[in-house]
Write an enzyme that holds these catalytic residues in place. Structure first.
Site, PDB file in Angstrom:
ATOM      1  N   ASP A 102       0.845  -1.197   0.000  1.00  0.00           N
ATOM      2  CA  ASP A 102       0.000   0.000   0.000  1.00  0.00           C
ATOM      3  C   ASP A 102       0.882   1.249   0.000  1.00  0.00           C
ATOM      4  O   ASP A 102       2.045   1.201   0.424  1.00  0.00           O
ATOM      5  CB  ASP A 102      -0.883   0.022   1.261  1.00  0.00           C
ATOM      6  CG  ASP A 102      -1.867  -1.127   1.271  1.00  0.00           C
ATOM      7  OD1 ASP A 102      -2.173  -1.669   0.195  1.00  0.00           O
ATOM      8  OD2 ASP A 102      -2.330  -1.483   2.379  1.00  0.00           O
TER       9      ASP A 102
HETATM   10  N1  URA Z   1      -1.098  -5.977   3.794  1.00  0.00           N
HETATM   11  C1  URA Z   1      -1.624  -4.740   3.814  1.00  0.00           C
HETATM   12  O1  URA Z   1      -2.666  -4.507   4.405  1.00  0.00           O
HETATM   13  N2  URA Z   1      -0.960  -3.764   3.176  1.00  0.00           N
HETATM   14  C2  URA Z   1       0.211  -3.958   2.531  1.00  0.00           C
HETATM   15  O2  URA Z   1       0.770  -3.017   1.989  1.00  0.00           O
HETATM   16  C3  URA Z   1       0.746  -5.245   2.534  1.00  0.00           C
HETATM   17  C4  URA Z   1       0.075  -6.258   3.171  1.00  0.00           C
END
Ligand code: URA
Length: 238
Positions: A102
């Protein structure tokens, strides 16, 4: 391939080749190339021209320490992307991130031009482990390890495979943990903790398959994988 053919592929004229060879600016595994009539192999030898590593006909693999605020994509109209973090010489047409973190997640991200290998690394059947450091806004109680180990079920009914939780510290306002998962569902870690009842306020991936983030790679920096590390991936995937 002959060295002159290789140098031609990266745009060097005969005149430039002669000059570069004469001035010792072409090296093969760290040794000055004596002539451009030599046979070379970029898959087996490290060939540098004016210090730059030639990667002709080879796939590229980078390990990046992704900063917060950067998107795991090749292009984005609004935000800086992980590919924008690469030096222009490393920004190849086909280079892309293996999976996504993310925008607000930090940490280890692989980038490669090797599509099939990237696909394998992401495919659930290979069970590639990913470990994250997590900070949440509430307590992680004694029941938390079992909760994650049993396979979290999201509100929409999606079931996650068992995950391993290691609580580092717990408190009413904030807790810290490490979690290891073997899949890559969308926002998986954040949703798993929400299902437990706390919100993730910080997330950093510290390992992916055989790779671990080490202090030698500052945030926003990347490096090429060594040949040995590329072999590790292939061994890891079996
Ligand atoms: N899980 C998440 O919620 N976000 C990420 O960036 C990676 C794994």
């Amino acid at each position: 391939m002959r060295l002159d053919v290789l140098l031609g592929l990266v745009g060097k004229s005969r005149r430039e080749m002669k000059y570069l060879i004469k001035t010792g600016q072409v090296t093969i595994d760290g040794q000055r190339a004596a002539s451009y009539h030599l046979n070379v192999d970029t898959g087996l030898q490290e060939i540098r021209v004016e210090q730059d590593l030639l990667r002709i006909g080879q796939e590229t693999y980078f390990i990046l320490n992704k900063p917060k605020g950067v998107v795991s994509a090749c292009q984005d109209k609004e935000h800086q992307t992980v590919v924008d973090l690469l030096a222009p010489v490393d920004r190849k047409d086909r280079i892309y991130p293996v999976g996504r973190l993310d925008r607000d997640t930090e940490g280890l991200l692989l980038l490669t031009t090797n599509g099939p290998l990237g696909y394998q690394l992401l495919h659930p059947s290979y069970h590639v482990t990913k470990t994250y450091e997590v900070v949440v806004n509430g307590p992680l109680l004694a029941d938390a390890n079992d909760f994650f180990a049993q396979g979290v079920v999201f509100l929409d009914g999606k079931t996650c495979q068992p995950a391993q939780l290691e609580i580092i510290e717990t408190g009413d306002e904030q807790s810290k943990a490490r979690i290891t998962i073997v899949e890559g569902k969308f926002h998986q870690v954040k949703k798993m903790f929400l299902a437990y009842g706390v919100k993730v306020t910080y997330l950093k991936r510290i390992s992916f398959g055989p790779f671990h983030l080490d202090d030698a790679l500052p945030v926003g920096h990347y490096r090429a994988l060594t040949r040995q590390e590329i072999e590790w991936i292939k061994t890891y995937l079996g």
